[in-house]
Scaffold this active site. Structure first.
Site, PDB file in Angstrom:
ATOM      1  N   ARG A 106      -0.087  54.534 -30.822  1.00 11.55           N
ATOM      2  CA  ARG A 106       1.243  54.565 -31.463  1.00 11.55           C
ATOM      3  C   ARG A 106       2.272  54.651 -30.347  1.00 11.55           C
ATOM      4  O   ARG A 106       2.210  55.558 -29.510  1.00 11.55           O
ATOM      5  CB  ARG A 106       1.394  55.753 -32.399  1.00 11.55           C
ATOM      6  N   HIS A 133       3.797  48.114 -38.342  1.00 13.98           N
ATOM      7  CA  HIS A 133       3.009  49.288 -38.740  1.00 13.98           C
ATOM      8  C   HIS A 133       1.897  48.814 -39.689  1.00 13.98           C
ATOM      9  O   HIS A 133       1.901  49.128 -40.882  1.00 13.98           O
ATOM     10  CB  HIS A 133       3.932  50.300 -39.416  1.00 13.98           C
ATOM     11  N   GLN A 136      -0.303  51.044 -42.168  1.00  9.28           N
ATOM     12  CA  GLN A 136       0.462  51.541 -43.321  1.00  9.28           C
ATOM     13  C   GLN A 136       0.441  50.526 -44.462  1.00  9.28           C
ATOM     14  O   GLN A 136       0.335  50.880 -45.637  1.00  9.28           O
ATOM     15  CB  GLN A 136       1.906  51.842 -42.887  1.00  9.28           C
ATOM     16  N   ASP A 229      12.347  53.209 -46.623  1.00 14.39           N
ATOM     17  CA  ASP A 229      11.898  53.923 -45.412  1.00 14.39           C
ATOM     18  C   ASP A 229      13.142  54.575 -44.805  1.00 14.39           C
ATOM     19  O   ASP A 229      14.274  54.287 -45.215  1.00 14.39           O
ATOM     20  CB  ASP A 229      11.249  52.899 -44.456  1.00 14.39           C
ATOM     21  N   CYS A 270       6.703  55.098 -47.016  1.00 18.96           N
ATOM     22  CA  CYS A 270       5.599  55.384 -46.082  1.00 18.96           C
ATOM     23  C   CYS A 270       5.564  56.852 -45.670  1.00 18.96           C
ATOM     24  O   CYS A 270       4.526  57.335 -45.228  1.00 18.96           O
ATOM     25  CB  CYS A 270       5.711  54.491 -44.853  1.00 18.96           C
ATOM     26  N   ARG A 322      -3.857  56.263 -46.644  1.00 22.10           N
ATOM     27  CA  ARG A 322      -3.917  56.034 -45.186  1.00 22.10           C
ATOM     28  C   ARG A 322      -5.316  56.341 -44.680  1.00 22.10           C
ATOM     29  O   ARG A 322      -5.851  55.657 -43.824  1.00 22.10           O
ATOM     30  CB  ARG A 322      -2.912  56.922 -44.437  1.00 22.10           C
TER      31      ARG A 322
HETATM   32  N1  NVA Z   1      10.229  53.207 -39.608  1.00 25.06           N
HETATM   33  C1  NVA Z   1       9.633  54.517 -39.418  1.00 25.06           C
HETATM   34  C2  NVA Z   1       8.261  54.552 -39.967  1.00 25.06           C
HETATM   35  C3  NVA Z   1       7.591  55.896 -39.901  1.00 25.06           C
HETATM   36  C4  NVA Z   1       6.201  55.905 -40.439  1.00 25.06           C
HETATM   37  C5  NVA Z   1       9.640  54.866 -37.954  1.00 25.06           C
HETATM   38  O1  NVA Z   1       9.287  54.003 -37.134  1.00 25.06           O
HETATM   39  O2  NVA Z   1      10.028  55.972 -37.608  1.00 25.06           O
HETATM   40  N1   CP Z   2       3.681  56.942 -42.495  1.00 26.22           N
HETATM   41  C1   CP Z   2       3.351  57.353 -41.267  1.00 26.22           C
HETATM   42  O1   CP Z   2       2.962  56.584 -40.383  1.00 26.22           O
HETATM   43  O2   CP Z   2       3.496  58.698 -41.091  1.00 26.22           O
HETATM   44  P1   CP Z   2       3.302  59.500 -39.736  1.00 26.22           P
HETATM   45  O3   CP Z   2       4.473  59.183 -38.867  1.00 26.22           O
HETATM   46  O4   CP Z   2       3.272  60.944 -40.164  1.00 26.22           O
HETATM   47  O5   CP Z   2       2.023  59.063 -39.092  1.00 26.22           O
END
Ligand code: NVA
Ligand code: CP
Length: 338
Positions: A106, A133, A136, A229, A270, A322
């Site tokens: 990540r 992502h 997800q 989101d 998400c 997930r």
């Molecule tokens: N768009 C959000 C998704 C989190 C799961 C982010 O990148 O912070």
């Molecule tokens: N939805 C998601 O990816 O959550 P986290 O940031 O908690 O992993």
């Protein structure tokens, strides 16, 4: 279907059949988990979870999923390794690939996860980059299937920052699987035109329709799924908050908007979601911007507390899924012996 040795970086790399296969495998693993049937197909293997950004769901799904499959796990958090500071991504990939059978990444730049995958020699799974992502999306699509029995023809409306990792990935997934996708946002927050064009091309062969509009009530009309989101994603500068609220406050998913969707519509997110003042950032935004933008005065941002707590909301099913979908990705890419 043999996906052994493949990385999972973006849904663009996977065919419709491969994605359906991963969703079926996820449902099977979910049923086995619920029945208490052991599925330790990956005993003696180990995975490394590399996080440059924080996580609850993705980390826990990879970690508990790996345990369920019989594997050992190492978690390396945002400050837990040499990567980036003293060691390049390429060198990190070649080191971790010698010690582990799979790597979750990540991070920020999508090019970083691509580079890891190029040099690790073991499957690399994208647990979120600024651009995509994909794990997800599998969880979201499993949840949609559980509610509508099919994906084809289901109309998903994404409201909010449509050019973030979620907007991009949902549009790709919809185009691949023949769902209808509408992005509802101010035009400056629509995905890059090259990605939209690519998805429109994919959509021609799957029967999907891809649309964008700035008109929220028109956009959500008849929707099966209303998805949103956060307005500001991880890694974005703190000082974008004010302008993003100004752009998106009127796109907050509220009861009025949900009432314009189909009667059977579900709400999805998400997570994590801002829907009150019981988080540090929620409280801070309410305090700083609440008098200027009344919609955020109670810490509700992309969705109202009423909608996310309603019976239409499937956000915790999504979160649970997930686990099952990430397990399917690890299992299918690490072995074909199950
Ligand atoms: N768009 C959000 C998704 C989190 C799961 C982010 O990148 O912070
Ligand atoms: N939805 C998601 O990816 O959550 P986290 O940031 O908690 O992993």
């Amino acid at each position: 279907m043999n996906l052994k040795g493949r990385s999972f970086i973006t849904l663009l790399d996977y065919t419709k059949e491969e994605i359906h296969y991963l969703l079926k495998l996820s449902a099977k693993l979910k049923a086995e988990k619920n029945a208490g049937t052991a599925h330790r197909h990956l005993e003696d293997k180990n995975v490394c979870l590399l996080f440059q950004k924080d996580s609850t769901r993705t980390r826990c799904a990879f970690e508990s999923g790996a345990y369920d499959l019989g594997m050992g796990v190492t978690y390396l958090g945002p400050s837990g390794s040499q990567m980036g500071k003293k060691e390049s991504i390429k060198d990190t990939a070649r080191v971790l690939g010698r010690m582990y059978d799979g790597i979750q990444f990540r991070g920020y730049l999508h090019a970083d996860v691509e580079q890891l995958a190029e040099h690790a020699g073991v499957p690399v799974w994208n647990g979120l980059t600024d651009m995509y992502h994909p794990t997800q999306i599998l969880a979201d699509f499993l949840t949609i299937k559980e509610n509508f029995e099919t994906l084809k023809g289901v109309h998903l409306v994404y409201v909010g920052d449509a050019r973030n990792n979620m907007g991009n990935s949902l549009m790709i997934g919809a185009a691949k699987l023949g769902m209808h996708f509408t992005g509802v946002a101010p035009q400056e927050l629509w995905p890059e035109s090259s990605l939209i064009e690519h998805c429109e091309e994919l959509a021609k062969s799957t029967g999907s329709k891809i649309n964008f509009t700035e008109d929220k009530m028109e956009g959500v009309k008849g929707a099966d799924v209303v998805y949103t989101d956060v307005w500001v994603s991880m890694g974005e500068a703190k000082d974008v908050w004010r302008s993003r609220i100004a752009q998106l406050h009127d796109y907050q998913v509220d009861r009025h908007m949900m009432n314009n969707a189909s009667k059977k519509a579900i709400f999805m997110h998400c997570l994590p979601a801002f829907h009150g003042t019981d988080t540090e950032i929620g409280a801070q935004i309410a305090h700083e911007f609440g008098s200027e933008f009344s919609r955020v005065k109670n810490g509700e941002m992309e969705v109202t507390d009423e909608v996310i707590e309603s019976t239409q909301s499937k956000v915790f099913d999504e979160a649970e899924n997930r686990l099952h979908t990430i397990k399917a990705v690890m299992l299918a890419t690490m072995t074909n012996d199950y």
